[in-house]
Design a protein around this motif. Sequence first.
Motif, PDB file in Angstrom:
ATOM      1  N   ILE A   4       0.838  -1.201   0.000  1.00  0.00           N
ATOM      2  CA  ILE A   4       0.000   0.000   0.000  1.00  0.00           C
ATOM      3  C   ILE A   4       0.874   1.252   0.000  1.00  0.00           C
ATOM      4  CG2 ILE A   4      -1.803   1.265   1.243  1.00  0.00           C
ATOM      5  CD1 ILE A   4      -2.692  -1.474   0.055  1.00  0.00           C
ATOM      6  N   THR A   5       1.897   1.266   0.858  1.00  0.00           N
ATOM      7  CA  THR A   5       2.794   2.410   0.949  1.00  0.00           C
ATOM      8  C   THR A   5       4.224   1.919   1.085  1.00  0.00           C
ATOM      9  OG1 THR A   5       1.110   3.684   2.132  1.00  0.00           O
ATOM     10  CG2 THR A   5       3.355   4.516   2.247  1.00  0.00           C
ATOM     11  N   TYR A  14       4.089  -0.241   4.327  1.00  0.00           N
ATOM     12  CA  TYR A  14       2.793  -0.735   4.784  1.00  0.00           C
ATOM     13  C   TYR A  14       2.263  -1.705   3.737  1.00  0.00           C
ATOM     14  CZ  TYR A  14      -2.252  -0.781   5.646  1.00  0.00           C
ATOM     15  OH  TYR A  14      -3.562  -1.174   5.853  1.00  0.00           O
ATOM     16  N   VAL A  15       1.990  -2.937   4.193  1.00  0.00           N
ATOM     17  CA  VAL A  15       1.538  -4.003   3.310  1.00  0.00           C
ATOM     18  C   VAL A  15       0.286  -4.631   3.898  1.00  0.00           C
ATOM     19  CG1 VAL A  15       2.187  -6.224   2.279  1.00  0.00           C
ATOM     20  CG2 VAL A  15       3.933  -4.485   2.660  1.00  0.00           C
ATOM     21  N   GLN A  16      -0.628  -5.040   3.032  1.00  0.00           N
ATOM     22  CA  GLN A  16      -1.817  -5.769   3.464  1.00  0.00           C
ATOM     23  C   GLN A  16      -1.710  -7.204   2.954  1.00  0.00           C
ATOM     24  OE1 GLN A  16      -5.172  -3.611   1.888  1.00  0.00           O
ATOM     25  NE2 GLN A  16      -5.073  -2.068   3.497  1.00  0.00           N
ATOM     26  N   PHE A  17      -1.940  -8.149   3.879  1.00  0.00           N
ATOM     27  CA  PHE A  17      -1.981  -9.566   3.531  1.00  0.00           C
ATOM     28  C   PHE A  17      -3.421 -10.027   3.636  1.00  0.00           C
ATOM     29  CE2 PHE A  17       2.379  -8.978   4.746  1.00  0.00           C
ATOM     30  CZ  PHE A  17       3.090  -9.866   3.963  1.00  0.00           C
ATOM     31  N   ASP A  27      -2.687  -6.253   8.597  1.00  0.00           N
ATOM     32  CA  ASP A  27      -1.849  -5.098   8.309  1.00  0.00           C
ATOM     33  C   ASP A  27      -0.430  -5.390   8.776  1.00  0.00           C
ATOM     34  OD1 ASP A  27      -3.912  -3.344   7.311  1.00  0.00           O
ATOM     35  OD2 ASP A  27      -4.649  -3.256   9.360  1.00  0.00           O
ATOM     36  N   PHE A  28       0.551  -5.072   7.943  1.00  0.00           N
ATOM     37  CA  PHE A  28       1.956  -5.274   8.260  1.00  0.00           C
ATOM     38  C   PHE A  28       2.683  -3.961   7.998  1.00  0.00           C
ATOM     39  CE2 PHE A  28       6.290  -6.347   6.956  1.00  0.00           C
ATOM     40  CZ  PHE A  28       6.704  -7.098   8.029  1.00  0.00           C
ATOM     41  N   GLU A  29       3.428  -3.496   9.009  1.00  0.00           N
ATOM     42  CA  GLU A  29       4.159  -2.239   8.874  1.00  0.00           C
ATOM     43  C   GLU A  29       5.596  -2.401   9.350  1.00  0.00           C
ATOM     44  OE1 GLU A  29       1.441   1.430   9.790  1.00  0.00           O
ATOM     45  OE2 GLU A  29       1.034  -0.154  11.257  1.00  0.00           O
ATOM     46  N   VAL A  30       6.496  -1.723   8.669  1.00  0.00           N
ATOM     47  CA  VAL A  30       7.886  -1.609   9.086  1.00  0.00           C
ATOM     48  C   VAL A  30       8.212  -0.122   9.059  1.00  0.00           C
ATOM     49  CG1 VAL A  30      10.284  -2.177   8.562  1.00  0.00           C
ATOM     50  CG2 VAL A  30       8.488  -3.832   8.070  1.00  0.00           C
ATOM     51  N   SER A  45       2.575  -6.486  12.860  1.00  0.00           N
ATOM     52  CA  SER A  45       1.720  -7.310  12.023  1.00  0.00           C
ATOM     53  C   SER A  45       0.483  -7.606  12.846  1.00  0.00           C
ATOM     54  CB  SER A  45       2.439  -8.601  11.623  1.00  0.00           C
ATOM     55  OG  SER A  45       1.675  -9.320  10.681  1.00  0.00           O
ATOM     56  N   SER A  46      -0.691  -7.233  12.333  1.00  0.00           N
ATOM     57  CA  SER A  46      -1.891  -7.296  13.155  1.00  0.00           C
ATOM     58  C   SER A  46      -3.123  -7.678  12.346  1.00  0.00           C
ATOM     59  CB  SER A  46      -2.116  -5.913  13.790  1.00  0.00           C
ATOM     60  OG  SER A  46      -3.281  -5.900  14.558  1.00  0.00           O
TER      61      SER A  46
END
Length: 93
Positions: A4-5, A14-17, A27-30, A45-46
């Motif tokens: 996503i971003t 920001y990634v969506q699985f 939602d996964f963010e680094v 990761s949530s």
Amino acid sequence: FKIITADTTKGYLYVQFESLKAGYIDDFEVAYIEGLGDRAVQVRSSSRVGYLDFGVNAKRINYIAKALKAKGWDAPGVDPATHVDYVMQNGGN
């Protein structure tokens, strides 16, 4: 997964699985956090729905942590000894 971003200037991803069977989104963010060192990031990761994920988010974080460790990073991941509640609620090992 869907990116996503991805902002390399700010050090943010920001990634969506999406789960294959039910279509749930995780939602996964680094994020690189200024002042923690040049090899330090925060990872999240949530599940969006509820709090149970059957260990999927821990597996995802541990997969990333393993790859970072191989490159010399300090990446502890999700350890049952330090994340007791998560492991108990999600039936993890």
